[in-house]
Write an enzyme that holds these catalytic residues in place. Structure first.
Site, mmCIF file in Angstrom:
data_model
loop_
_atom_site.group_PDB
_atom_site.id
_atom_site.type_symbol
_atom_site.label_atom_id
_atom_site.label_comp_id
_atom_site.label_asym_id
_atom_site.label_seq_id
_atom_site.Cartn_x
_atom_site.Cartn_y
_atom_site.Cartn_z
ATOM 1 N N TYR A 34 103.547 -11.837 43.387
ATOM 2 C CA TYR A 34 104.087 -9.804 43.830
ATOM 3 C C TYR A 34 103.216 -8.836 43.148
ATOM 4 C CZ TYR A 34 105.927 -9.693 39.268
ATOM 5 O OH TYR A 34 105.575 -8.944 37.780
ATOM 6 N N ARG A 61 93.677 -6.921 43.377
ATOM 7 C CA ARG A 61 95.234 -7.951 42.314
ATOM 8 C C ARG A 61 95.966 -8.733 43.320
ATOM 9 N NH1 ARG A 61 98.442 -5.672 36.949
ATOM 10 N NH2 ARG A 61 100.030 -4.788 38.819
ATOM 11 N N ARG A 114 112.513 -29.429 50.906
ATOM 12 C CA ARG A 114 111.845 -29.235 49.951
ATOM 13 C C ARG A 114 111.217 -30.507 49.406
ATOM 14 N NH1 ARG A 114 112.450 -31.009 45.105
ATOM 15 N NH2 ARG A 114 113.094 -29.497 43.353
ATOM 16 N N LYS A 161 99.762 -12.763 38.799
ATOM 17 C CA LYS A 161 100.655 -12.090 39.039
ATOM 18 C C LYS A 161 101.992 -13.164 39.614
ATOM 19 C CE LYS A 161 102.851 -7.460 39.220
ATOM 20 N NZ LYS A 161 103.263 -7.447 37.480
ATOM 21 N N GLU A 193 100.466 -10.419 25.480
ATOM 22 C CA GLU A 193 101.166 -9.588 25.986
ATOM 23 C C GLU A 193 102.485 -9.295 25.543
ATOM 24 O OE1 GLU A 193 100.830 -9.947 30.427
ATOM 25 O OE2 GLU A 193 101.418 -11.694 30.383
HETATM 26 N N1 PMP Z 1 101.861 -7.971 31.838
HETATM 27 C C1 PMP Z 1 102.359 -8.937 32.249
HETATM 28 C C2 PMP Z 1 102.958 -9.631 32.060
HETATM 29 C C3 PMP Z 1 103.417 -8.283 33.256
HETATM 30 O O1 PMP Z 1 104.443 -8.216 33.921
HETATM 31 C C4 PMP Z 1 103.128 -6.671 33.284
HETATM 32 C C5 PMP Z 1 103.455 -5.693 34.525
HETATM 33 N N2 PMP Z 1 102.881 -5.780 35.948
HETATM 34 C C6 PMP Z 1 101.664 -5.992 33.249
HETATM 35 C C7 PMP Z 1 101.016 -6.730 32.038
HETATM 36 C C8 PMP Z 1 100.921 -4.812 32.548
HETATM 37 O O2 PMP Z 1 100.545 -4.728 34.613
HETATM 38 P P1 PMP Z 1 100.281 -3.164 35.409
HETATM 39 O O3 PMP Z 1 99.948 -2.682 34.814
HETATM 40 O O4 PMP Z 1 99.511 -3.759 36.406
HETATM 41 O O5 PMP Z 1 101.547 -2.897 35.443
#
Ligand code: PMP
Length: 312
Positions: A34, A61, A114, A161, A193
């Site tokens: 996403y 991305r 599945r 992502k 993070e």
């Molecule tokens: N890390 C994670 C796990 C996230 O979900 C996000 C938000 N998408 C970010 C970092 C920051 O990414 P961005 O600056 O593209 O929103």
């Protein structure tokens, strides 16, 4: 629920009518990726022009995420831009007072019997929707927010992502249950993070972030803050940050599409530095706002066309 118009597999339809098969691999396995793109109304009130912020980087991305999980990209860049333009136009038509919105894009591997192994043939499922969003208030920025720490128990492909977000969901819930805005994760005693943000640390006027590798998602704001730091004459270094360094930071910040840049002023019930947002935050935040406001180039921006809107 606001019954906005969403894009699903070639059709624009009310959210309440958008349906996917229970055999969609996004539903069954979280087998999808996403993107979330912030879009801002250009402040000149004479114009009704919207800026998808850093769209090139967001779409790049998306392409990378799709490639990493080997889902065929259903569109080229122009195709994605056309859909985004329409999603923003439809959103603006029903939210006249909004000055910002978020575009959500999801692509899954599609529908198949599945079985975990990739199906021989499947058509990716594509969803796009626009949602209202308001950046954090001035008061929130002036006070800063509370964060808690927890061990990072996610998989080792955090650079993708992916819609497989259970680890992140549990961390977001953990924050909520501890009256915090974000959970700052640590893997083997090293900062990774947040549940949905990148985390930044300031020590003695220098800015640090964990290296961009498989342990974090490289936020679109990751490279942007690097640029903004350079512009502001702030030294930036991407390197491993230990738990001790995190706890001894002068400033901690989080960044994401919806949070922009926010100072974290309390971590696990201790003040960060002097407990107030610091000068590095102030400089980066000002730079971020300047970026949002900078003049649009000729091929940038979505001009909301009243006539086209009326015809839709
Ligand atoms: N890390 C994670 C796990 C996230 O979900 C996000 C938000 N998408 C970010 C970092 C920051 O990414 P961005 O600056 O593209 O929103």
């Amino acid at each position: 629920m606001n019954d906005s118009t969403v894009y699903l597999n070639g059709e624009w339809l009310p959210l309440s009518e958008a349906r996917i098969s229970v055999l969609d691999r996004g539903f069954i396995f979280g087998d999808g990726v996403y993107e979330v793109i912030p879009v801002y109304r250009v402040s000149d009130p004479a114009l009704n022009v919207w800026r998808p912020f850093r769209i090139e980087q967001h779409l790049a991305r998306l392409v990378r995420s799709l490639a990493k999980v080997r889902i065929t990209d259903p569109f080229n860049e122009a195709g994605w831009c056309t859909l985004i333009e329409k999603a923003v136009t439809l959103h603006v038509s029903s939210h006249a007072n909004d000055t910002s919105c978020l575009i959500y894009i999801q692509v899954t591997r599609g529908i198949a019997a599945r079985a975990q192994v990739f199906p021989a043939h499947s058509t990716p499922t594509v969803l796009m929707m626009a949602n209202s969003f308001t950046p954090p208030s001035a008061l929130t920025r002036e006070q800063g927010v509370v964060a808690v720490t927890a061990p990072d128990a996610r998989w080792l492909h955090c650079d993708i992502k992916s819609t497989s977000l259970l680890g992140n969901v549990l961390m977001a819930q953990y924050a909520a249950e501890h009256n915090a805005v974000e959970t700052v994760q640590l893997r083997n005693g090293e900062l990774t993070e947040g549940s949905s943000s990148n985390i930044w640390v300031v020590k003695a006027g220098r800015l640090f972030a964990p290296p961009s590798n498989h342990l974090i998602l490289e936020g679109i704001r990751y490279r942007l803050l690097e640029e903004l730091a350079a512009e502001a004459g702030i030294t930036f270094e991407a390197r491993i940050i230990t738990e001790a360094e995190l706890r001894a930071a002068d400033e901690i910040m989080m960044s994401s599409a919806s949070r922009e840049i926010l100072p974290i002023t309390r971590l696990d019930d201790c003040p960060v530095g002097n407990g107030r947002p610091g000068p590095v935050f102030a400089a980066l935040y000002a730079g971020y706002q300047r970026m949002k406001e900078r003049p649009l180039s000729a091929d940038e921006g979505i001009k909301i066309d009243a006539k086209r809107l009326a015809a839709q």
